[in-house]
Each structure stands twice: as C-alpha cells, then as structure tokens.
Design a protein around this motif. Sequence first.
Motif, mmCIF file in Angstrom:
data_model
loop_
_atom_site.group_PDB
_atom_site.id
_atom_site.type_symbol
_atom_site.label_atom_id
_atom_site.label_comp_id
_atom_site.label_asym_id
_atom_site.label_seq_id
_atom_site.Cartn_x
_atom_site.Cartn_y
_atom_site.Cartn_z
ATOM 1 N N PHE A 1 0.864 -1.332 -0.097
ATOM 2 C CA PHE A 1 0.076 -0.058 -0.092
ATOM 3 C C PHE A 1 0.955 1.189 -0.128
ATOM 4 O O PHE A 1 0.579 2.184 -0.685
ATOM 5 C CB PHE A 1 -0.830 -0.202 1.268
ATOM 6 N N ARG A 2 1.900 1.250 0.647
ATOM 7 C CA ARG A 2 2.852 2.301 0.603
ATOM 8 C C ARG A 2 3.442 2.614 -0.505
ATOM 9 O O ARG A 2 3.578 3.754 -1.054
ATOM 10 C CB ARG A 2 3.859 2.072 1.762
ATOM 11 N N GLY A 3 3.942 1.547 -1.197
ATOM 12 C CA GLY A 3 4.491 1.763 -2.535
ATOM 13 C C GLY A 3 3.400 2.231 -3.560
ATOM 14 O O GLY A 3 3.650 3.167 -4.385
ATOM 15 N N GLU A 4 2.181 1.881 -3.577
ATOM 16 C CA GLU A 4 1.005 2.259 -4.166
ATOM 17 C C GLU A 4 0.705 3.797 -3.979
ATOM 18 O O GLU A 4 0.548 4.549 -4.984
ATOM 19 C CB GLU A 4 -0.219 1.416 -4.193
ATOM 20 N N LEU A 5 0.619 4.202 -2.593
ATOM 21 C CA LEU A 5 0.628 5.512 -2.295
ATOM 22 C C LEU A 5 1.458 6.449 -2.941
ATOM 23 O O LEU A 5 1.343 7.660 -3.512
ATOM 24 C CB LEU A 5 0.424 5.653 -0.740
ATOM 25 N N ILE A 6 3.043 5.983 -2.768
ATOM 26 C CA ILE A 6 3.902 6.616 -3.272
ATOM 27 C C ILE A 6 3.891 6.937 -4.804
ATOM 28 O O ILE A 6 4.106 8.009 -5.562
ATOM 29 C CB ILE A 6 5.297 6.022 -2.908
ATOM 30 N N GLU A 7 3.443 5.736 -5.545
ATOM 31 C CA GLU A 7 3.377 5.909 -6.915
ATOM 32 C C GLU A 7 2.260 6.867 -7.346
ATOM 33 O O GLU A 7 2.314 7.588 -8.359
ATOM 34 C CB GLU A 7 3.052 4.326 -7.443
ATOM 35 N N GLN A 8 1.188 6.865 -6.667
ATOM 36 C CA GLN A 8 0.054 7.468 -6.882
ATOM 37 C C GLN A 8 0.384 8.981 -6.717
ATOM 38 O O GLN A 8 0.171 10.020 -7.488
ATOM 39 C CB GLN A 8 -1.260 7.347 -5.951
ATOM 40 N N GLN A 9 1.044 9.477 -5.605
ATOM 41 C CA GLN A 9 1.706 10.906 -5.440
ATOM 42 C C GLN A 9 2.568 11.155 -6.385
ATOM 43 O O GLN A 9 2.430 12.216 -6.769
ATOM 44 C CB GLN A 9 2.400 10.888 -3.881
ATOM 45 N N GLU A 10 3.475 10.177 -6.987
ATOM 46 C CA GLU A 10 4.225 10.779 -8.137
ATOM 47 C C GLU A 10 3.336 11.150 -9.416
ATOM 48 O O GLU A 10 3.608 11.939 -10.234
ATOM 49 C CB GLU A 10 5.304 9.651 -8.393
ATOM 50 N N ASN B 1 0.167 12.027 -9.357
ATOM 51 C CA ASN B 1 -0.577 13.405 -9.184
ATOM 52 C C ASN B 1 0.381 14.523 -9.374
ATOM 53 O O ASN B 1 -0.040 15.504 -10.081
ATOM 54 C CB ASN B 1 -1.071 13.235 -7.522
ATOM 55 N N LYS B 2 1.666 14.432 -9.084
ATOM 56 C CA LYS B 2 2.799 15.556 -9.287
ATOM 57 C C LYS B 2 2.927 15.740 -10.493
ATOM 58 O O LYS B 2 2.854 16.676 -11.347
ATOM 59 C CB LYS B 2 3.880 14.862 -8.600
ATOM 60 N N SER B 3 2.914 14.949 -11.520
ATOM 61 C CA SER B 3 2.948 14.588 -12.769
ATOM 62 C C SER B 3 1.946 15.301 -13.712
ATOM 63 O O SER B 3 2.145 16.015 -14.360
ATOM 64 C CB SER B 3 3.458 13.166 -13.280
ATOM 65 N N GLU C 1 1.770 18.758 -15.634
ATOM 66 C CA GLU C 1 1.006 18.792 -16.955
ATOM 67 C C GLU C 1 -0.037 19.647 -17.000
ATOM 68 O O GLU C 1 -0.365 20.582 -17.944
ATOM 69 C CB GLU C 1 0.462 17.559 -17.227
ATOM 70 N N LEU C 2 -0.874 19.601 -15.953
ATOM 71 C CA LEU C 2 -2.053 20.800 -15.902
ATOM 72 C C LEU C 2 -1.445 22.121 -15.873
ATOM 73 O O LEU C 2 -2.121 23.010 -16.394
ATOM 74 C CB LEU C 2 -2.978 20.515 -14.505
ATOM 75 N N GLN C 3 -0.446 22.449 -15.291
ATOM 76 C CA GLN C 3 0.072 24.082 -15.245
ATOM 77 C C GLN C 3 0.585 24.334 -16.630
ATOM 78 O O GLN C 3 0.546 25.349 -17.025
ATOM 79 C CB GLN C 3 1.315 23.954 -14.267
#
Length: 244
Positions: free
Chosen positions: A60-69, A71-73, A77-79
């Motif tokens: 779960f921690r790995g999936e959370l970190i992946e999701q955060q990355e 979201n950052k990407s 892209e949105l900016q």
Amino acid sequence: MKNPKQPKKNNRTSFSKSIIFSLVFLVLGFIMAYSYSLSQEEEAARNFDGKSFSEEEKRFRGELIEQQERNKSLREELQEKQATVQEYEDSFSDGENRFADYTEEAEALRRYIGILPIKGDGLKVTLQDGDYEPDSVNPNDYIVHESHVFQVINELYISGAQAISINGQRIHANSYIVCTGPVITVDGVQYPAPFTIEAIGEPDVLESSMKLSGGVMDQLVNDNIIVTLDAGQKISMPALLTES
C-alpha cells in the motif's frame, strides 16, 4: 483351607488397573499433544498475520508513493496546459487589439484619401491678399501664392487634421495646387482670393499650432498675407472617391 482362586482375582484386578492407568496416560498424552499442536498453530497464525500485514503495508505504501508521483506529474502537466491556454488568450487579446488598431488606421486612411464623408469640429483659416502699396516694386509680394496655401495645409496635417478642404473642395492624397496670378487652381478648378481652408480636428490644437511663435501665421503675416482664424466650427465634407 486356602481358597485356590484368590490369586487369580488379584491378577485380574492388577491388570484392570494397568489398563486404566494406560488409558489415563494415553488421554493425557493426547491432550498435551493436541494443546501443543494448537499453540503452535496459533503462533504460526500470529506470525503469518504479522508477516502478511507487513507485506500489505509495504504494498500500500508503494502504491501511495506511486499515486503521489502520478498526481505530481498530472499537476505539472495541468500547469503547462494552463500556461499554453494563457498564451493563446493573450495572443487572441493582442490580435483583437491589433485588429482594432488596424481598423482605426484604415478609417483614418479612408478619410485622408477622401473615400469616406466626414464631419466634425475644426478650424477655418482664411487667406486674403494684402493691401497693395503703389510704391511697391512687385505687386506679387501682396498676393496669396500656392506656397502659402501649402504652408497652412502641411501645418494642419502635422497638427492632426483628419480632412482638409479649400473653398469647399476637399483635398486628397493626390491633390495638386497651382498659382496663376491672383487665382489658384485646385485639382483643375480655379478659385480667386480669398481662400478658405477648413480642417477637421481638435480646434484648440489646430489653432495653437498656427499661432506658434515664428510659425506659419507669423511667416504669412511677414509675407503681407491677411490671415483670419476661426476655431470651433462645425465642418462637413463629402466623400471624394469611391473604393475600387
């Protein structure tokens, strides 16, 4: 007399007791073995649950970190997209402003070459021949020449005049003015003095430019020309040409 069957009974009793003790020990051993086995299974289950929880937490921690990355990407892209949209909006705004400037410039050019009729406030400049003195050597020194008319017209255009006419005839970009004795010819049409030059524009600005010290009006007076200024006039001029 002794009973011969007595020992046999004692043997049967001893055998029975042995069986009973054996069963008791067997049951006790089974209970102890079952308890030990049960405790081992519980401990294994606890160990399994702890290991499984640790693995799940790690996943779960790995999936959370992946999701955060991710979201950052997506935010980056949105900016970038927002910046692109802002550039397009700025470009459209600049285009609209340029279009408005081009339209205004085109209107000014149409007025200048006489395509459009025009009316508005302005200045009237009247040029008259000077009072001739018989003792003067040259009478031409007291009449209005085309050079005097050109001086007035150029000064008015420089001061922001949108349109100019001479004796009611509108001047355009290709107009020509020729002096022939006491008359001038404007685009082939002759006019005697006095010459009335009308200009549409800011009356105060046009008048001030004519009255500048050492300017056009002073030069005309020095050439014996009678100059009259009449500001704040309502002036109307028809169109000269049609667009082709």
